[in-house]
Design a protein around this motif. Structure first.
Motif, short mmCIF file in Angstrom:
data_model
loop_
_atom_site.label_atom_id
_atom_site.label_comp_id
_atom_site.label_asym_id
_atom_site.label_seq_id
_atom_site.Cartn_x
_atom_site.Cartn_y
_atom_site.Cartn_z
N GLY A 16 -10.84 5.88 2.89
CA GLY A 16 -9.71 6.69 1.92
C GLY A 16 -8.20 6.31 1.55
O GLY A 16 -7.42 5.64 0.04
N THR A 17 -8.10 5.90 2.61
CA THR A 17 -6.80 5.36 3.06
C THR A 17 -6.53 4.29 2.06
O THR A 17 -5.41 3.57 1.38
N CYS A 18 -6.90 3.34 1.91
CA CYS A 18 -7.59 1.68 2.41
C CYS A 18 -7.03 1.29 0.30
O CYS A 18 -6.65 1.55 -0.04
N THR A 19 -8.40 2.01 -0.35
CA THR A 19 -8.06 2.98 -1.89
C THR A 19 -6.81 3.42 -2.36
O THR A 19 -6.12 3.08 -3.67
N GLU A 20 -6.77 4.43 -1.34
CA GLU A 20 -5.50 4.87 -2.17
C GLU A 20 -3.78 3.61 -2.23
O GLU A 20 -3.08 4.27 -3.29
N MET A 21 -3.80 3.37 -1.32
CA MET A 21 -2.87 2.45 -1.28
C MET A 21 -2.78 1.03 -2.47
O MET A 21 -1.71 0.84 -2.48
N ARG A 22 -4.17 0.68 -2.80
CA ARG A 22 -4.93 0.36 -3.91
C ARG A 22 -4.59 0.44 -5.50
O ARG A 22 -3.45 0.31 -6.98
N THR A 23 -5.02 2.05 -5.41
CA THR A 23 -5.24 2.82 -6.95
C THR A 23 -4.57 4.15 -7.06
O THR A 23 -4.66 4.60 -7.60
N GLY A 24 -4.30 4.26 -5.95
CA GLY A 24 -3.52 5.64 -5.90
C GLY A 24 -4.79 6.54 -5.24
O GLY A 24 -4.62 8.05 -5.34
N ARG A 25 -6.11 6.51 -5.29
CA ARG A 25 -7.07 7.28 -5.24
C ARG A 25 -7.70 7.53 -3.82
O ARG A 25 -8.40 6.55 -3.26
N ARG A 26 -7.98 8.35 -3.47
CA ARG A 26 -8.79 8.15 -1.51
C ARG A 26 -9.86 8.17 -2.12
O ARG A 26 -10.95 8.19 -1.17
N LEU A 325 -18.05 -3.79 3.78
CA LEU A 325 -17.82 -2.95 3.88
C LEU A 325 -16.13 -2.74 3.73
O LEU A 325 -14.78 -2.77 3.79
N ALA A 326 -15.78 -2.67 5.32
CA ALA A 326 -14.92 -1.97 5.65
C ALA A 326 -14.22 -3.52 5.87
O ALA A 326 -13.01 -3.26 5.98
N GLY A 327 -15.04 -5.08 6.29
CA GLY A 327 -13.75 -6.34 5.76
C GLY A 327 -13.61 -6.28 4.38
O GLY A 327 -12.01 -6.18 4.22
N ILE A 328 -14.69 -5.29 3.27
CA ILE A 328 -13.57 -5.50 2.24
C ILE A 328 -13.06 -4.70 1.82
O ILE A 328 -11.39 -5.01 1.48
N MET A 329 -12.31 -3.13 2.32
CA MET A 329 -11.40 -2.54 2.52
C MET A 329 -10.56 -3.12 3.24
O MET A 329 -9.08 -2.62 2.65
N PHE A 330 -10.38 -3.51 4.61
CA PHE A 330 -9.20 -4.06 5.18
C PHE A 330 -8.85 -5.27 4.52
O PHE A 330 -6.99 -5.10 4.84
N TRP A 332 -9.93 -6.67 1.46
CA TRP A 332 -9.72 -7.07 0.15
C TRP A 332 -8.59 -5.90 -0.78
O TRP A 332 -7.78 -6.76 -1.45
N ILE A 333 -8.70 -4.91 -0.07
CA ILE A 333 -7.52 -3.89 -0.59
C ILE A 333 -6.60 -3.43 -0.08
O ILE A 333 -6.02 -3.41 -1.47
N ALA A 334 -6.88 -3.74 0.55
CA ALA A 334 -5.41 -2.97 1.36
C ALA A 334 -4.22 -4.03 1.76
O ALA A 334 -3.29 -3.77 1.61
N GLY A 335 -4.59 -5.26 2.26
CA GLY A 335 -4.21 -6.44 1.84
C GLY A 335 -3.22 -6.93 3.04
O GLY A 335 -3.87 -6.40 4.16
N LYS A 336 -2.42 -8.20 2.71
CA LYS A 336 -2.95 -9.27 3.46
C LYS A 336 -1.16 -8.04 4.27
O LYS A 336 -1.37 -8.86 5.99
N LYS A 337 -0.08 -8.13 3.70
CA LYS A 337 0.41 -7.85 4.38
C LYS A 337 0.57 -6.21 5.62
O LYS A 337 0.64 -6.31 6.75
N PRO A 357 -6.95 -14.77 6.73
CA PRO A 357 -7.56 -15.53 5.65
C PRO A 357 -9.26 -16.09 6.17
O PRO A 357 -9.99 -15.98 5.37
N ILE A 358 -9.28 -16.27 7.79
CA ILE A 358 -10.71 -15.98 7.86
C ILE A 358 -11.14 -14.94 8.03
O ILE A 358 -12.47 -15.30 7.69
N CYS A 359 -10.83 -13.49 8.64
CA CYS A 359 -11.70 -12.48 8.11
C CYS A 359 -11.79 -12.44 6.53
O CYS A 359 -12.78 -11.48 6.43
N LYS A 360 -11.16 -12.39 5.87
CA LYS A 360 -11.38 -12.30 3.94
C LYS A 360 -12.16 -13.43 3.27
O LYS A 360 -13.02 -12.51 2.78
#
Length: 381
Positions: A16-26, A325-330, A332-337, A357-360
């Motif tokens: 929920g934290t990851c999607t909130e950072m990207r879309t504003g929705r948890r 799913l955890a990898g995508i959230m962290f 791809w969704i949460a982002g590099k920074k 980059p290896i993980c992504k």
């Protein structure tokens, strides 16, 4: 670990934290986060049956029954067959679940951590002793040859990789639940890459120790070495132990150590759904443990006869799904920074820049590929 520590919660809160950072929705992330939680609960329920078997064999060892079975493979196999049959293990797995919940009620620091400090050193020491003993038994060399051979056909078979990676996801608990939950308990001063390296190292050492004991032990009986499944622990190792001087004492120490190792795994698997129940229902830890225990007892009793297929399906499908799913959230969704900030927190020097980059671009696609191949090839069989 870093994702869990950043969110200070389980998969539902972390996603929920990851999607909130990207879309504003948890909400979207929280819904997706229920998948690895349910997967962890399903794995825990299946593993409850297995730990019940271990509990029974520990009792048999304490009474001298394991050592007295001798080396008659029909007798040893018959004992395990009756244990692993449908409804053949009721009381033992219920006892295992009760013991697990008693430890969990005390929480990670007071319960799990203290138990592990005692249980794990015993497990490692005993397997080293057994490994040395089996090395001097006639026929053991065939077991080593089987373990370390290069089988080109197996390497080229996609199922080899599906099973191997599914086992890795399960064993390391990176299926989006267990390790994430434990990460949420870590302080900001913890060096997570170093902790993760130790986890992976000791997990691999434990796996190699088990292989160096079980496979050569099978070879000493003339068994076909391409067999698999939890029955190996309850058939070939009792046969090996019964041939050893002081077999009764060794059987007791061995199965007590295996019980300890099994309990720590069961504790890890149940921790994610218990923490989630606490988080979402706003109940105390004791209440959450009781809720999960009731579900665990009912379902585990019903799946006794199919537990091997149950665990295979979960490790081949659910573990890669949760890990992906955890990898995508962290990544791809949460982002590099966000990733680099969380991973470097608590470190004196920055972790390698290649991590992101290896993980992504490698780790996450591998998770997805394992899942897709498992579905395409029918998973088990």
């Amino acid at each position: 670990m870093a994702l869990g520590r950043a969110a200070k919660g389980g998969p539902i809160k972390a996603f929920g934290t990851c999607t909130e950072m990207r879309t504003g929705r948890r909400k979207t992330g929280e819904i997706i986060g229920t998948i690895p939680v349910l997967g962890s609960l399903a794995l825990a329920i299946g593993y409850t049956v297995v730990v019940g078997w271990i509990f029974k064999y520990t009792f048999l060892a304490l009474t001298g029954k394991v050592a007295s079975m001798g080396q008659d493979m029909d007798v040893i196999g018959g004992m395990f067959g009756s244990t692993a049959s449908a409804f053949g293990n009721n009381i033992w797995q219920i006892l295992a679940l009760i013991l697990c919940m008693c430890i969990l009620i005390f929480g990670v620091g007071a319960g799990i951590e203290k138990a592990n400090k005692i249980l794990m050193p015993i497990f490692f020491a005993l397997f080293v002793i057994l490994g040395i003993y089996v090395a001097f038994q006639p026929g053991a060399a065939m077991g080593y040859q089987y373990i370390f051979r290069v089988d080109k056909a197996a390497i080229l078979d996609p199922k080899t990789w599906i099973f191997a990676l599914g086992q890795a996801f399960f064993s390391l608990s990176v299926a989006g639940n267990g390790t994430l939950i434990y990460g949420s308990y870590l302080s900001d001063e913890e060096d997570i890459p170093s902790s993760a390296a130790r986890v992976a190292f000791f997990d691999t050492v434990a796996a190699m120790l088990a292989a160096l004991v079980i496979i050569p032990a099978m070879a000493t009986t003339g068994a076909t070495l391409d067999q698999g499944g939890p029955g190996l622990l309850f058939i070939y190792l009792p046969n090996l132990i019964s041939s050893m001087p002081g077999s009764t004492i060794i059987a007791i120490i061995f199965f007590v150590a295996v019980l300890f190792a099994g309990m720590t795994s069961l504790i890890n698997l149940y921790e994610a759904p218990i923490a989630t129940v606490q988080e979402k229902l706003h109940v105390g830890r004791k209440t959450a443990c009781v809720i999960i225990a009731v579900i665990g007892v009912i379902v585990s009793l019903l799946i006794q006869g199919i537990v091997s297929d149950w665990m295979d399906i979960l490790s081949i499908y659910i573990c890669p799904l949760g890990a992906g799913l955890a990898g995508i959230m962290f990544f791809w969704i949460a982002g590099k920074k966000y990733v680099e900030t969380q991973v470097n927190k608590g470190r004196e020097t920055k972790f390698t820049k290649m991590y992101y980059p290896i993980c992504k671009y490698i780790y996450v696609p591998i998770c997805i590929l394992v899942l897709v191949l498992g579905i395409a090839l029918g998973g088990i069989g």
